[in-house]
Design a protein around this motif. Structure first.
Motif, short mmCIF file in Angstrom:
data_model
loop_
_atom_site.label_atom_id
_atom_site.label_comp_id
_atom_site.label_asym_id
_atom_site.label_seq_id
_atom_site.Cartn_x
_atom_site.Cartn_y
_atom_site.Cartn_z
N CYS A 63 -0.42 -2.25 -1.45
CA CYS A 63 0.60 -2.87 -0.59
C CYS A 63 1.80 -1.96 -0.35
CB CYS A 63 1.06 -4.20 -1.18
SG CYS A 63 2.02 -4.07 -2.70
N HIS B 290 1.07 -8.08 -4.89
CA HIS B 290 0.09 -8.63 -3.96
C HIS B 290 -1.15 -8.99 -4.78
CE1 HIS B 290 -2.09 -4.74 -3.92
NE2 HIS B 290 -3.06 -5.36 -3.30
N CYS C 259 -1.65 -5.24 -9.32
CA CYS C 259 -0.31 -5.26 -8.71
C CYS C 259 0.31 -6.66 -8.81
CB CYS C 259 -0.42 -4.86 -7.25
SG CYS C 259 1.16 -4.88 -6.41
N CYS D 28 2.13 1.20 -5.54
CA CYS D 28 0.89 0.45 -5.32
C CYS D 28 0.18 0.98 -4.08
CB CYS D 28 1.18 -1.04 -5.14
SG CYS D 28 -0.30 -1.96 -4.68
ZN ZN Z 1 0.53 -4.10 -4.40
#
Ligand code: ZN
Length: 611
Positions: free
Chosen positions: A81, A60, A57, A78
Motif C-alpha cells: 500500500c 491494509h 501490514c 509497505c
Molecule cells: Zn500496507
C-alpha cells in the motif's frame, strides 16, 4: 487555558514546521534510543528475511507480508500500500498521534527526561497545526459541556433525560449542548486567542458574507467524537425539534478523517469481549455502553469503511453488525459484511426485531434479552442467504431453483475446501436440500471458474501501468536505495550525478539532503523524514529508500546495473533541464550541447561501483 491578549500574530501561525518544540538533537536522540524493529515489533509480528524484517501490514489487509522494516535504515515500508516512514511516523500513523505526541511517547519509552515544555504564547503559536485544531476542539467540547449543564442547556438536558441517559453516562461521553445563539462558540474561542480561520479549519465555524464567521452547530445536543487516544477530533449534533438536518457532523478536517475513526472506540478498544459491535448512531452506542455493552462503536454518519474495519482488526477478530431492522439497515449490513470480509474479519448480524435499533430494544426488553440476541447473532453467510431467500417465492418451483443456484454460487466464495464442505452440509440441512445435489451444483459453478472470488481484493500499486516518467523515477529510486544500502559507492555516484538530475521537487530535495549528508558522512535515511510533514510524502520518501534492486550475482552484472542506473538518471535529468531552458535563452545552445557531450562521455565511460 487563560485569556491571551488579542489575536496571535498571523505570520507565526502559518509556520508549518512541527519540530519547533523539540530540538533536532533531542529528536535524533529519541530515534536512536528506539530501535524501529523493537517498536514496530510490539504491534506487528515480524520475521527476519535477509537484511530486513517482514510482517503483515497493519495499514491494509493482506495475507502475505509485504510490510518491511529495515534495521539498518531505521525505516518501514509497505510494498502493498506504500505506507512508509521512520519510527515516529509509524506511531503517528498507528495510534493517530501528532508528531509531538509520538516523540513524547518514544522518549518516555526510552526513559528519557523530556525538555521542559515552554508554554509561552509565542511557542504555543508555533505548535503544529494539528495540535491547534485539537486544542480548539477540546475547548469547544468543554464549552458545550458546560452549556448543557447551565441555564441555557435545559432543552438539551430534557432531551437526554427523555432518552433515559443517566448523569454518569452523559459525563462519560462528555455530552454537551450548542445553544440557540449562532455566534457564542466563535466568540468564546476568539476570546481564547484563536483566529477565525483556525476555528473554521477546526470544523466548528463557517463563513459567509451575511453572517460573517458563525457557529457551525446551534440548537443541538452535542456528541463529542474522540479518537482511540481520547482526543476530541469532531462532533455530531442532533437538532432540537424538527430542524434539518436531524444529525449534523463536523466536516473532515486535518484531524478528523471519518473513514478512519469510530465513535466509542476510545472505550470499546479496552472492552476485551472477544468481539466488537458496530451500529449506526451515537445514541445506539451510548445506550449499549450504559447497559454494559461497552464493545459497541458507530461509523460516523458515513457508511462503514475498510479503514474502520482495519482499525477494529487491531482489537478483535469478530465484528457483530447491528443495523436498523429496516430495508436501509439490511442494505447497510450487506455492505458491512463485504467490508468485514475484505478486512479479514469474521462477522455476525444482530437481529433486533421487533424493535428498530439497539437503543429501543434495550429500553423495551432490557439488557439480558439483548445479551441473548448477541449470543444468537446470525452468521453473515446465513444472513446473506436468508435475504436472498426473502427475494424469492419459495412456493414457485422455478424461483426456488433460482434460489438454490444462487446459494450454490455463494458457497463457491469459500476458498478452503473444508470450510466450503461444512457450509454445504449446514445449508443442505437447513433448507432441506439433498446434500449430493447441492455439492454437485457447487462443484459445477466452481469449475466454471471465476466464481471462487466475488469480492474485490484491495488494489496494490503493482498492476499500475508504467509510463516513461515512472521509469525515470524508478532509476532514481534504485540509485537512492543503492546509496543507502552501500554508502561506500557515494564518491563514484557523485562524480557523475548531482541532486539537480532528480526529476521532481520531492526527489530533488531528498537527493539534496542525501548528497549533503553523505559528503559529510552524517547521513541517516530516518532523519530525512523529519523534514516532511505529510503522511503521503513519508510513504514516497520511504519508497525511495526501499526499491527492490535487481538480482545481482556477478561482478559484471553489478557493473552493468550501476552503469545503466547512472546513465538513466543522468539522461532523464538532462531531458528535464533541457525542457526548462527557453530556446531564446542565449545559453540554450551551449548548455544543451554541453549536456549532450557529457551524456555521451558517460555512456561510453567505464564506470563501476567498485574500484
Ligand atoms: Zn500496507
Amino acid at each position: 487555558m487563560g485569556r491571551t491578549t488579542g489575536l496571535l500574530p498571523d505570520p507565526i501561525l502559518t509556520v508549518g514546521d512541527h519540530n519547533l518544540r523539540y530540538s533536532d538533537e533531542f529528536i535524533e536522540e529519541v530515534r536512536s534510543r528506539n530501535d524501529i524493529v523493537d517498536v514496530v515489533g510490539q504491534y506487528v509480528h515480524l520475521q527476519k528475511k535477509g537484511a530486513n524484517y517482514f510482517g503483515l501490514c497493519p495499514f491494509h489487509n493482506e495475507k502475505s507480508g509485504s510490510f518491511s522494516v529495515s534495521q539498518q535504515k531505521q525505516m518501514f515500508y509497505c510494498f502493498g500500500c506504500g505506507a512508509g516512514g521512520n519510527v515516529i511516523t509509524f506511531l503517528m500513523k498507528y495510534d493517530n498521534l501528532t508528531f509531538q505526541e509520538a516523540v513524547k511517547q518514544l522518549a518516555e519509552n526510552a526513559g528519557m527526561q523530556l525538555p521542559d515544555e515552554d508554554n509561552s504564547p509565542a511557542v504555543k503559536a508555533m505548535r503544529d497545526k494539528k495540535q491547534i485544531l485539537l486544542d480548539i476542539n477540546k475547548e469547544a467540547a468543554k464549552y458545550y459541556y458546560y452549556q448543557l449543564r447551565g441555564k441555557t442547556g435545559q432543552k438539551g438536558m430534557e432531551y437526554f433525560r427523555e432518552r433515559k441517559l443517566t448523569d454518569e453516562t452523559m459525563q462519560h461521553f462528555g455530552l454537551g449542548y450548542a445553544n440557540v445563539s449562532s455566534h457564542d462558540l466563535v466568540d468564546h474561542l476568539k476570546g481564547l486567542g484563536y483566529s477565525d480561520s483556525q476555528i473554521i479549519d477546526a470544523g466548528l465555524a463557517s463563513h459567509d458574507e451575511k453572517m460573517g464567521t458563525h457557529d457551525k452547530f446551534w440548537n443541538r445536543v452535542m456528541f463529542p467524537i474522540q479518537d482511540a487516544s481520547q482526543k476530541v477530533i469532531g462532533f455530531g449534533g442532533r437538532v432540537m425539534g424538527d430542524g434539518k438536518p436531524k444529525y449534523l457532523n463536523s466536516p473532515e478536517t486535518l484531524i478528523f478523517d471519518k473513514s478512519r475513526n469510530l465513535f466509542g472506540l476510545n472505550y470499546a478498544k479496552n472492552a476485551r469481549a472477544g468481539y466488537m459491535i458496530i451500529c449506526e448512531g451515537y445514541m445506539d452506542v451510548i445506550a449499549m455502553h450504559q447497559a454494559g455493552f461497552n464493545m459497541a462503536v458507530a461509523s460516523l454518519g458515513t457508511a462503514f469503511t475498510t479503514g474502520q474495519a482495519m482499525i477494529l482488526k487491531r482489537y478483535t477478530d469478530e465484528v457483530i453488525l447491528s443495523y436498523d431492522s429496516d430495508e436501509a439497515g439490511t442494505k447497510a449490513a450487506l455492505r458491512g459484511i463485504k467490508i468485514l470480509k475484505e478486512a479479514g474479519l469474521r462477522g455476525k448480524v444482530l437481529n433486533l426485531k421487533p424493535y428498530k435499533d439497539p437503543d429501543e430494544f434495550i429500553k423495551n426488553l432490557g439488557k439480558e434479552a439483548f445479551e441473548e440476541r448477541i449470543k444468537n447473532a446470525e452468521n453473515t453467510f446465513f444472513f446473506e442467504i436468508r435475504i436472498m431467500e426473502e427475494a424469492h417465492d419459495m412456493s414457485d418451483p422455478e424461483s426456488k431453483t433460482d434460489f438454490y443456484k444462487e446459494v450454490a454460487k455463494k458457497l463457491c466464495e469459500f476458498e478452503e475446501a473444508l470450510e466450503r464442505e461444512n457450509y454445504i452440509e449446514a445449508v443442505a440441512a437447513k433448507y432441506n436440500i439433498a446434500i449430493d445435489d447441492l455439492r454437485k451444483l457447487v462443484t459445477s459453478y466452481a469449475a466454471q471458474g471465476g466464481m471462487i472470488k466475488t469480492y474485490d481484493r484491495p488494489k496494490s500499486g503493482i498492476q499500475k501501468k508504467t509510463t516513461p516518467e515512472d521509469g525515470a523515477k524508478k532509476n532514481q529510486r534504485l540509485l537512492l536505495t543503492w546509496l543507502t544500502d552501500e554508502p561506500g559507492i557515494f564518491p563514484k555516484v557523485a562524480k557523475w550525478i548531482t541532486p539537480e538530475d532528480f526529476s521532481d521537487d520531492l526527489y530533488r530535495s531528498v537527493a539534496k539532503e542525501l548528497f549533503e549528508g553523505m559528503s559529510q558522512g552524517t547521513f541517516s535515511p530516518a532523519s530525512i523524514l523529519d523534514r516532511f510533514t505529510d503522511e503521503e510524502e513519508h510513504g514516497k520518501v520511504a519508497e525511495m529508500f526501499n526499491t527492490n534492486l535487481i538480482e545481482i550475482e556477478t561482478k559484471e552484472q553489478r557493473r552493468k546495473a550501476f552503469h545503466d542506473i547512472i546513465c538513466g538518471v543522468k539522461l532523464a535529468g538532462y531531458e528535464r533541464q533541457k525542457k526548462e531552458l527557453k530556446p531564446d535563452d542565449p545559453q540554450f545552445l551551449q548548455k544543451t550541447i554541453q549536456g549532450k557531450k557529457d551524456l555521451e562521455k558517460l555512456t561510453n565511460a567505464d564506470i563501476s561501483p567498485d574500484d
